[in-house]
Design a protein around this motif. Structure first.
Motif, PDB file in Angstrom:
ATOM      1  N   GLY A 126      44.894  22.331  37.723  1.00 32.23           N
ATOM      2  CA  GLY A 126      43.172  22.572  37.334  1.00 32.23           C
ATOM      3  C   GLY A 126      43.806  23.833  36.153  1.00 32.23           C
ATOM      4  N   ALA A 127      42.961  24.520  36.535  1.00 34.10           N
ATOM      5  CA  ALA A 127      42.711  26.079  35.009  1.00 34.10           C
ATOM      6  C   ALA A 127      42.843  27.032  35.840  1.00 34.10           C
ATOM      7  N   PRO A 128      44.000  27.401  36.235  1.00 38.35           N
ATOM      8  CA  PRO A 128      44.466  28.472  36.881  1.00 38.35           C
ATOM      9  C   PRO A 128      44.094  29.903  36.404  1.00 38.35           C
ATOM     10  N   THR A 129      44.296  30.243  34.680  1.00 37.54           N
ATOM     11  CA  THR A 129      43.435  30.863  34.049  1.00 37.54           C
ATOM     12  C   THR A 129      42.224  31.596  34.083  1.00 37.54           C
ATOM     13  N   ALA A 130      41.874  30.381  33.619  1.00 33.64           N
ATOM     14  CA  ALA A 130      40.058  30.165  33.841  1.00 33.64           C
ATOM     15  C   ALA A 130      39.892  30.675  35.605  1.00 33.64           C
ATOM     16  N   GLN A 131      40.441  29.864  36.564  1.00 32.17           N
ATOM     17  CA  GLN A 131      39.935  30.314  37.614  1.00 32.17           C
ATOM     18  C   GLN A 131      40.099  32.732  37.869  1.00 32.17           C
ATOM     19  N   SER A 132      41.076  32.676  37.495  1.00 32.44           N
ATOM     20  CA  SER A 132      41.474  33.974  37.474  1.00 32.44           C
ATOM     21  C   SER A 132      40.996  35.065  36.788  1.00 32.44           C
ATOM     22  N   VAL A 133      40.471  34.616  35.580  1.00 34.96           N
ATOM     23  CA  VAL A 133      39.234  35.000  34.828  1.00 34.96           C
ATOM     24  C   VAL A 133      37.906  35.507  35.733  1.00 34.96           C
ATOM     25  N   LEU A 134      37.830  34.162  35.664  1.00 36.60           N
ATOM     26  CA  LEU A 134      35.987  33.927  36.786  1.00 36.60           C
ATOM     27  C   LEU A 134      35.871  34.912  37.290  1.00 36.60           C
ATOM     28  N   THR A 135      37.219  35.127  38.385  1.00 34.57           N
ATOM     29  CA  THR A 135      37.369  35.660  39.960  1.00 34.57           C
ATOM     30  C   THR A 135      36.749  37.458  38.999  1.00 34.57           C
ATOM     31  N   TYR A 136      38.252  37.588  37.998  1.00 34.65           N
ATOM     32  CA  TYR A 136      37.981  39.236  38.031  1.00 34.65           C
ATOM     33  C   TYR A 136      36.812  38.996  37.568  1.00 34.65           C
ATOM     34  N   LEU A 137      36.055  38.911  36.159  1.00 34.19           N
ATOM     35  CA  LEU A 137      34.806  39.003  36.022  1.00 34.19           C
ATOM     36  C   LEU A 137      33.615  39.679  36.638  1.00 34.19           C
ATOM     37  N   THR A 138      33.850  38.055  38.052  1.00 33.43           N
ATOM     38  CA  THR A 138      32.769  38.214  39.234  1.00 33.43           C
ATOM     39  C   THR A 138      32.645  39.761  39.767  1.00 33.43           C
ATOM     40  N   LYS A 139      33.963  39.757  39.942  1.00 35.59           N
ATOM     41  CA  LYS A 139      34.759  40.982  40.729  1.00 35.59           C
ATOM     42  C   LYS A 139      34.362  42.191  40.012  1.00 35.59           C
ATOM     43  N   SER A 140      34.417  42.260  38.817  1.00 28.57           N
ATOM     44  CA  SER A 140      34.121  43.684  37.717  1.00 28.57           C
ATOM     45  C   SER A 140      32.636  43.772  38.171  1.00 28.57           C
ATOM     46  N   ILE A 141      31.452  42.899  37.972  1.00 27.56           N
ATOM     47  CA  ILE A 141      30.713  43.052  37.777  1.00 27.56           C
ATOM     48  C   ILE A 141      29.207  43.130  39.174  1.00 27.56           C
ATOM     49  N   VAL A 142      29.701  42.717  40.472  1.00 26.25           N
ATOM     50  CA  VAL A 142      29.262  42.868  41.319  1.00 26.25           C
ATOM     51  C   VAL A 142      29.815  43.599  42.659  1.00 26.25           C
ATOM     52  N   GLU A 143      28.565  44.516  42.934  1.00 22.70           N
ATOM     53  CA  GLU A 143      28.808  45.119  43.870  1.00 22.70           C
ATOM     54  C   GLU A 143      29.667  45.535  45.300  1.00 22.70           C
ATOM     55  N   ASN A 144      29.484  43.795  45.365  1.00 22.04           N
ATOM     56  CA  ASN A 144      29.939  43.210  46.837  1.00 22.04           C
ATOM     57  C   ASN A 144      31.111  42.438  46.967  1.00 22.04           C
ATOM     58  N   PRO A 145      32.405  43.280  46.080  1.00 22.43           N
ATOM     59  CA  PRO A 145      33.632  42.351  45.314  1.00 22.43           C
ATOM     60  C   PRO A 145      34.470  41.631  46.259  1.00 22.43           C
ATOM     61  N   ASP A 146      34.034  41.968  47.473  1.00 23.18           N
ATOM     62  CA  ASP A 146      35.033  41.192  48.580  1.00 23.18           C
ATOM     63  C   ASP A 146      34.214  39.651  48.551  1.00 23.18           C
ATOM     64  N   GLU A 147      32.813  39.426  48.854  1.00 24.02           N
ATOM     65  CA  GLU A 147      31.606  38.428  48.664  1.00 24.02           C
ATOM     66  C   GLU A 147      32.074  37.265  47.502  1.00 24.02           C
ATOM     67  N   VAL A 148      32.974  37.508  46.326  1.00 24.09           N
ATOM     68  CA  VAL A 148      33.217  36.593  45.700  1.00 24.09           C
ATOM     69  C   VAL A 148      33.841  35.323  45.803  1.00 24.09           C
ATOM     70  N   GLU A 149      33.207  34.580  46.065  1.00 27.14           N
ATOM     71  CA  GLU A 149      34.584  33.452  46.025  1.00 27.14           C
ATOM     72  C   GLU A 149      34.040  32.106  44.949  1.00 27.14           C
ATOM     73  N   VAL A 150      35.588  31.573  44.172  1.00 25.17           N
ATOM     74  CA  VAL A 150      35.332  30.256  42.826  1.00 25.17           C
ATOM     75  C   VAL A 150      36.204  29.755  44.068  1.00 25.17           C
ATOM     76  N   GLY A 151      35.709  28.390  43.769  1.00 24.40           N
ATOM     77  CA  GLY A 151      35.845  26.899  43.748  1.00 24.40           C
ATOM     78  C   GLY A 151      36.019  25.907  42.833  1.00 24.40           C
ATOM     79  N   VAL A 152      36.808  24.987  42.800  1.00 20.40           N
ATOM     80  CA  VAL A 152      36.589  24.220  42.066  1.00 20.40           C
ATOM     81  C   VAL A 152      35.842  22.615  42.507  1.00 20.40           C
ATOM     82  N   ASN A 153      35.243  22.164  41.449  1.00 21.01           N
ATOM     83  CA  ASN A 153      34.782  21.144  41.848  1.00 21.01           C
ATOM     84  C   ASN A 153      35.332  19.563  41.134  1.00 21.01           C
TER      85      ASN A 153
END
Lengths: 347, 97
Positions: free
Chosen positions: B18-45
């Motif tokens: 897949g796109a491991p870098t993209a996934q990793s970056v997406l997870t990182y960015l999202t967690k950087s922005i939210v108040e609840n990083p533990d609830e961030v989930e990234v899946g692949v469709n």
């Protein structure tokens, strides 16, 4: 700003262009048609229509549709124009630029006019865009870029969702939400986080990003002044973080701002600029060169020319560059985020 | 230099190619922005023409991730697409309600 003069393939298009340049609604402007368009065979335009227009000096501002702000993508054009007199809801409207590149705003006519808008020539308008993407902090270019790039359903879905979330509210509101709901609506939620502290937050954020990108790079803090600092990313392959026309960089600027706000619990004063490999300095030079070209044209033709709307940092670059050139001076017109520099003949 | 920074990407059904870098970056960015990083989930469709990275966050964080008029979401997309270049992949990013 007094009169502006524009051209277009028809009187209507020229008027649209003039309204764009004035940044006001049609009801607030008055026109003089200087020349009708002449069409030759097969509908080809032999001579463009020329109109001049100005903001009608005393017309009261129409109040309709103000509440639609931020709710509809299509409703922006009026908002932008109304803003001339309608005060500064820059927070809400800053998103508007997201649409302008995609031809989304207003209606078909508006989109058509956009091409001819800036300086009566698509070439110049396009040049302006590319030349001014440069130092813009988040708003414009990334909006432009994204509205093109994302195209599909995803983009519009998120746009709608956002309208639901934030529609009709102002920027302060969102800040309140970001800081966990403390503070009241419509109260500016300021934060006193210092510029160096903000820069540290942005630096840490960018370091994490570089790492997750799998890039080798270092992140440093430069040019720390009282109210600004630059977070500079350097290394091999970091061009990936700039992207075409600086889009990725501008997105990173936007995200850094969001991250800083979350850490600060509000909107701290000052500006943290994100830069990658000295890109912004190079773009500054490009913008200065571009302004030089336009200024020469203004001297030659004796006609004022408006640049594309750009952020305040870029406007300053443009003002400074143009005012170093004999025979022209500059003014600004419109309200953010549509505020733009106009290069006028000196007299 | 590693292209395999997947430690932060919990994506349960990530295809290996897949796109491991993209996934990793997406997870990182999202967690950087939210108040609840533990609830961030990234899946692949993978059902569409190209892989879609699907992000879900705590409901209270949705507005934060999307931003006014989608600005933050669009910024995330732009950066994640840049990251996907490292994977030689083209991806979409969707934010799930």
């Amino acid at each position: 700003m007094e009169w502006v003069e524009t051209t277009g393939q028809s009187v209507e298009l020229a008027k649209e262009a003039a309204l764009d340049r004035l940044g006001v609604d049609r009801s607030e402007a008055e026109f003089e048609v200087l020349e009708e368009a002449q069409t030759g065979w097969f509908g080809r335009v032999k001579a463009e229509a020329r109109v001049r227009a100005r903001v009608t000096p005393t017309t009261p501002r129409p109040k309709q549709e103000r509440r639609d702000r931020g709710n509809k993508k299509g409703g922006n054009r009026n908002n932008q124009r109304n803003k001339k007199r309608g005060g500064n809801n820059s927070g809400n409207n800053s998103g508007d630029t997201g649409n302008s590149g995609g031809g989304n705003r207003g209606g078909g006519k508006a989109a058509a006019a956009a091409g001819a808008a800036a300086v009566g020539g698509a070439g110049v308008a396009a040049a302006a865009t590319s030349g001014t993407d440069a130092g813009n902090s988040s708003p414009q270019p990334d909006g432009n870029a994204n509205s093109n790039a994302n195209g599909g359903d995803t983009a519009s879905t998120s746009g709608d969702t956002s309208a639901t979330e934030d529609g009709g509210r102002n920027r302060n509101n969102r800040n309140n939400k970001q800081s966990g709901g403390k503070g009241k609506n419509n109260v500016q939620n300021e934060s006193d986080m210092s510029v160096p502290d903000q820069a540290e937050v942005a630096k840490t954020f960018m370091e994490g990003l570089v790492e997750h990108m799998g890039l080798t790079g270092t992140v440093g803090i430069e040019n720390v002044l009282e109210d600004e600092a630059t977070v500079q990313v350097s290394g091999e392959n970091v061009g990936l973080l700039v992207g075409p026309g600086g889009r990725t960089l501008n997105s990173l600027q936007e995200l850094s701002r969001t991250v800083i706000q979350r850490h600060a619990g509000g909107s701290p004063a000052g500006r943290i600029r994100i830069d990658v490999g000295g890109y912004r300095a190079r773009r500054k030079e490009a913008l200065e060169n571009f302004v030089g070209t336009i200024a020469a044209k203004v001297v030659e033709t004796g006609k004022a020319q408006a640049l594309e709307p750009m952020g305040s940092a870029d406007r300053k670059i443009a003002h400074d560059a143009a005012n170093d050139i004999a025979g022209v001076s500059t003014i600004s017109e419109g309200e953010d985020p549509r505020r733009r520099v106009v290069i006028v003949p000196a007299d | 230099m590693s292209d395999e920074e997947t430690t932060d990407a919990p994506a349960e059904d990530a295809a290996p190619e897949g796109a491991p870098t993209a996934q990793s970056v997406l997870t990182y960015l999202t967690k950087s922005i939210v108040e609840n990083p533990d609830e961030v989930e990234v899946g692949v469709n993978n059902s569409g023409d190209r892989a879609t990275l699907e992000v879900s966050v705590a409901s209270g964080d949705m507005g934060r991730v999307i931003g006014k008029r989608g600005r933050v979401a669009n910024a995330i997309r732009t950066v994640v697409r840049a990251a996907a270049v490292r994977d030689g992949a083209e991806i979409d990013v969707e934010f799930l309600d």
